[in-house]
Design an enzyme around this catalytic site. Sequence first.
Site, PDB file in Angstrom:
ATOM      1  N   GLU A 108       0.855  -1.188   0.000  1.00 16.46           N
ATOM      2  CA  GLU A 108       0.000   0.000   0.000  1.00 16.46           C
ATOM      3  C   GLU A 108       0.889   1.235   0.000  1.00 16.46           C
ATOM      4  O   GLU A 108       1.794   1.363   0.831  1.00 16.46           O
ATOM      5  CB  GLU A 108      -0.922  -0.015   1.225  1.00 16.46           C
ATOM      6  CG  GLU A 108      -1.610   1.310   1.543  1.00 16.46           C
ATOM      7  CD  GLU A 108      -2.418   1.911   0.385  1.00 16.46           C
ATOM      8  OE1 GLU A 108      -3.182   1.175  -0.266  1.00 16.46           O
ATOM      9  OE2 GLU A 108      -2.255   3.127   0.121  1.00 16.46           O
ATOM     10  N   ALA A 109       0.592   2.158  -0.927  1.00 16.58           N
ATOM     11  CA  ALA A 109       1.417   3.369  -1.044  1.00 16.58           C
ATOM     12  C   ALA A 109       1.266   4.292   0.159  1.00 16.58           C
ATOM     13  O   ALA A 109       2.206   4.995   0.535  1.00 16.58           O
ATOM     14  CB  ALA A 109       1.030   4.123  -2.323  1.00 16.58           C
ATOM     15  N   HIS A 162     -16.658   8.480  -7.257  1.00 21.50           N
ATOM     16  CA  HIS A 162     -17.010   7.093  -7.570  1.00 21.50           C
ATOM     17  C   HIS A 162     -16.471   6.702  -8.938  1.00 21.50           C
ATOM     18  O   HIS A 162     -17.242   6.272  -9.807  1.00 21.50           O
ATOM     19  CB  HIS A 162     -18.538   6.916  -7.583  1.00 21.50           C
ATOM     20  CG  HIS A 162     -19.209   7.099  -6.268  1.00 21.50           C
ATOM     21  ND1 HIS A 162     -20.587   7.159  -6.127  1.00 21.50           N
ATOM     22  CD2 HIS A 162     -18.702   7.225  -5.023  1.00 21.50           C
ATOM     23  CE1 HIS A 162     -20.892   7.312  -4.848  1.00 21.50           C
ATOM     24  NE2 HIS A 162     -19.776   7.374  -4.155  1.00 21.50           N
TER      25      HIS A 162
HETATM   26  C1  LIG Z   1     -14.044  11.272  -0.642  1.00 20.13           C
HETATM   27  C2  LIG Z   1     -14.727   9.996  -1.027  1.00 20.13           C
HETATM   28  C3  LIG Z   1     -16.041   9.777  -0.622  1.00 20.13           C
HETATM   29  C4  LIG Z   1     -16.684   8.598  -0.990  1.00 20.13           C
HETATM   30  N1  LIG Z   1     -17.900   8.305  -0.450  1.00 20.13           N
HETATM   31  C5  LIG Z   1     -18.413   7.057  -0.618  1.00 20.13           C
HETATM   32  C6  LIG Z   1     -19.527   6.610   0.139  1.00 20.13           C
HETATM   33  O1  LIG Z   1     -20.029   7.314   1.019  1.00 20.13           O
HETATM   34  N2  LIG Z   1     -19.989   5.356  -0.105  1.00 20.13           N
HETATM   35  C7  LIG Z   1     -19.430   4.543  -1.043  1.00 20.13           C
HETATM   36  O2  LIG Z   1     -19.938   3.445  -1.252  1.00 20.13           O
HETATM   37  N3  LIG Z   1     -18.370   4.934  -1.757  1.00 20.13           N
HETATM   38  C8  LIG Z   1     -17.820   6.140  -1.523  1.00 20.13           C
HETATM   39  N4  LIG Z   1     -16.669   6.483  -2.158  1.00 20.13           N
HETATM   40  C9  LIG Z   1     -16.108   5.553  -3.135  1.00 20.13           C
HETATM   41  C10 LIG Z   1     -15.488   4.305  -2.531  1.00 20.13           C
HETATM   42  O3  LIG Z   1     -14.874   4.551  -1.304  1.00 20.13           O
HETATM   43  C11 LIG Z   1     -14.497   3.738  -3.542  1.00 20.13           C
HETATM   44  O4  LIG Z   1     -15.187   3.514  -4.735  1.00 20.13           O
HETATM   45  C12 LIG Z   1     -13.849   2.446  -3.098  1.00 20.13           C
HETATM   46  O5  LIG Z   1     -13.132   2.663  -1.918  1.00 20.13           O
HETATM   47  C13 LIG Z   1     -12.956   1.940  -4.218  1.00 20.13           C
HETATM   48  O6  LIG Z   1     -12.248   0.804  -3.770  1.00 20.13           O
HETATM   49  P1  LIG Z   1     -11.003   0.263  -4.602  1.00 20.13           P
HETATM   50  O7  LIG Z   1     -10.522  -0.931  -3.887  1.00 20.13           O
HETATM   51  O8  LIG Z   1     -11.399   0.163  -6.022  1.00 20.13           O
HETATM   52  O9  LIG Z   1      -9.930   1.437  -4.541  1.00 20.13           O
HETATM   53  P2  LIG Z   1      -9.347   2.212  -3.279  1.00 20.13           P
HETATM   54  O10 LIG Z   1     -10.159   1.936  -2.070  1.00 20.13           O
HETATM   55  O11 LIG Z   1      -9.150   3.613  -3.715  1.00 20.13           O
HETATM   56  O12 LIG Z   1      -7.954   1.510  -3.029  1.00 20.13           O
HETATM   57  C14 LIG Z   1      -6.850   1.654  -3.856  1.00 20.13           C
HETATM   58  C15 LIG Z   1      -5.621   1.637  -2.964  1.00 20.13           C
HETATM   59  O13 LIG Z   1      -4.491   1.408  -3.777  1.00 20.13           O
HETATM   60  C16 LIG Z   1      -3.441   2.230  -3.340  1.00 20.13           C
HETATM   61  N5  LIG Z   1      -2.548   2.415  -4.480  1.00 20.13           N
HETATM   62  C17 LIG Z   1      -2.799   3.049  -5.642  1.00 20.13           C
HETATM   63  N6  LIG Z   1      -1.732   2.975  -6.463  1.00 20.13           N
HETATM   64  C18 LIG Z   1      -0.779   2.274  -5.801  1.00 20.13           C
HETATM   65  C19 LIG Z   1       0.526   1.872  -6.126  1.00 20.13           C
HETATM   66  N7  LIG Z   1       1.087   2.181  -7.298  1.00 20.13           N
HETATM   67  N8  LIG Z   1       1.239   1.158  -5.208  1.00 20.13           N
HETATM   68  C20 LIG Z   1       0.682   0.827  -4.010  1.00 20.13           C
HETATM   69  N9  LIG Z   1      -0.568   1.206  -3.650  1.00 20.13           N
HETATM   70  C21 LIG Z   1      -1.294   1.908  -4.548  1.00 20.13           C
HETATM   71  C22 LIG Z   1      -4.127   3.504  -2.889  1.00 20.13           C
HETATM   72  O14 LIG Z   1      -3.321   4.262  -2.037  1.00 20.13           O
HETATM   73  C23 LIG Z   1      -5.390   2.962  -2.242  1.00 20.13           C
HETATM   74  O15 LIG Z   1      -5.228   2.738  -0.870  1.00 20.13           O
HETATM   75  C24 LIG Z   1     -16.010   7.654  -1.818  1.00 20.13           C
HETATM   76  C25 LIG Z   1     -14.700   7.870  -2.211  1.00 20.13           C
HETATM   77  C26 LIG Z   1     -14.046   9.021  -1.811  1.00 20.13           C
HETATM   78  C27 LIG Z   1     -12.627   9.231  -2.241  1.00 20.13           C
END
Ligand SMILES: Cc1cc2nc3c(=O)[nH]c(=O)nc-3n(C[C@H](O)[C@H](O)[C@H](O)COP(=O)(O)OP(=O)(O)OC[C@H]3O[C@@H](n4cnc5c(N)ncnc54)[C@H](O)[C@@H]3O)c2cc1C
Length: 585
Positions: free
Chosen positions: A34-35, A501
């Site tokens: 994790e970054a 999103h």
């Molecule tokens: C401000 C905000 C409010 C939101 N509100 C809601 C809500 O109320 N309800 C809801 O359902 N959804 C909400 N969302 C959306 C939801 O949280 C995301 O869609 C969901 O977390 C996506 O999950 P993911 O696993 O695809 O990516 P993420 O949870 O974004 O995880 C990706 C991870 O990969 C890491 N990463 C990226 N590149 C690298 C790399 N090169 N090397 C190592 N690590 C890396 C990042 O740091 C991050 O921790 C919100 C999002 C945000 C940002």
Amino acid sequence: MSDYDYIIVGGGSAGSVLAHRLSSDATTRVLLCEAGVDTPEGQVPAAILDSYPGTAYLDPRFLWTGLQVTTQAVREAFKPPLRKYEQGRVMGGGSAINGQFFNRGGPSDYDEWAARGAHGWDWASVLPYFRKVERDLDFDGPLHGDAGRIPVRRIFPEAWPGHPKAVARALDEAGYRYLPDQNGVFEDGYFPIAISNQDERRVSAAMAYLDSATRQRANLTIWSGAQVSRVLFEGNRCTGVEVEFAGEMRRIGAREVILSAGAIHSPALLMRSGVGPAEHLREWGVEVVADVPGVGQHLMEHPSIALASYIRKAARVNDLTRRHIMLGWRYSSGMCGAPPGDMFVAAVTKTSWHAVGRCVGTLLMYVNKPYSDSGQVRLASTDWRVPPRVELNLLSDPRDLDRLVDGFHRMAALQASAAMREATSEPFPASYSEKVRQVGMLSTRNRILTDVLAALLDGPAPLRKLLMRKLVAGGPTLAAVLADENLLREFIRGACVGVWHPGCTCRMGADDDPSAVTDAAGRVRGTRGLRVVDASIFPALPSGNINFPTMMAAERIADLILAGDPAPERAAVADPQREPSLVQE
Ligand SMILES: Cc1cc2nc3c(=O)[nH]c(=O)nc-3n(C[C@H](O)[C@H](O)[C@H](O)COP(=O)(O)OP(=O)(O)OC[C@H]3O[C@@H](n4cnc5c(N)ncnc54)[C@H](O)[C@@H]3O)c2cc1C
């Protein structure tokens, strides 16, 4: 032999689930990179734990601070401005900073996924995995889980302050039903919003899935502050990753690499590593490993607009909860053949942590089921430290703009009701501008400035009117946009933003779908030993927030992996809550 069986890139919503599930087999060696910073039990920062999310999602410690996007498409002479776009860079990813809404969309969303070629992702197949994720503290029955790692609760109307109560009264008068459980009845109406929260504390994917017991597993290694710069290949076989960790660039081998870096960074990583649209990769001098045209394409978001107002003192947030959004309203526009429940409005009773934020509320509307899908992620550099170029292209499909125009009139009608006028005044069309973001940063200066302004707003009505118009609102007046359809459209085009999103940038799809990036188990086309498992793989955005669907997808693919990846069509989709899971807790 490889260093690890699985390297998971990104410890966000999907990555946390995968790290927990895959390491449950003690013979499997798992590395999670994790970054961002870690959030182990006992050391979760207060801003993340807070039920009120408005400080965490503006806190640079937890964000990809360099990331910027355009919201509108380039049109002839018009070059859309760049805006900041928050994405989590912290263990738990989006789930550590998000609004904590925890809903699923409806059955038709997943039947659509299957119809688009993601076999095995229809509603009947995904429902067991939604149940597996959650522990619903309020409701049970066939649609709910009672043993999952994420506690889900709602704040019921008895505890609501005057503002959401006024919205509820206005909706009652407009003929909408009260639905106690938004995740149980997929009909139009208003409801207490389901949240991933227990005892007035956020529960992120990392807090729930990377708990102390999981972290003690000898076969699970967790690196925080570890940014993966690229994926390594021999021919088209993925062999590991290059990652900067503890001040050193390292090459780590794995039998399989799983990208869970989110819908912006997963496609960027693929492209930097040679997997993507060949002509784009060649433009940047990247050696092509696999020509996969869909990588980074078809980015979708939920386009949103807001109608704000001054909240009278008696109707503001109360001391019963730190939450600021309690009521959601789902309705069917009945326009352009959209499915039922295609529109969503949240009653936001506090727009920021500061004193002015407590005086100003909004009706925040988004197209729950958008059609615009021409957004894209492209490389802006081959340097892995440089964020990609992101174009959201919200409203590129006119059906989304039309529904927001219609929806804005509906919100204005609600705002004009006696109930809303009793609780609020000075309504204005709002936009999430850079000024709003700057004032929303936690600082002593902002605290003092907003304390003074709020005291004046609560003073005599003529002064309030003047200050609301000159300092808080800006932009066209409500009367002006309601009187002039062209002005309303222009306002919406300019003010429309996403709600964080992003999805669909590495879509799952059938073998004969040229836009598909992965198969129905997340395996990246044209490569071996490489998957994407995060919000990127959605074939289309579901009509709801996407954190819960992302975690559901990770649970489902973890089961497929642990079952030895049978062909997706034949994948076991037995109810993981009722029958022994492939995974032992
Ligand atoms: C401000 C905000 C409010 C939101 N509100 C809601 C809500 O109320 N309800 C809801 O359902 N959804 C909400 N969302 C959306 C939801 O949280 C995301 O869609 C969901 O977390 C996506 O999950 P993911 O696993 O695809 O990516 P993420 O949870 O974004 O995880 C990706 C991870 O990969 C890491 N990463 C990226 N590149 C690298 C790399 N090169 N090397 C190592 N690590 C890396 C990042 O740091 C991050 O921790 C919100 C999002 C945000 C940002």
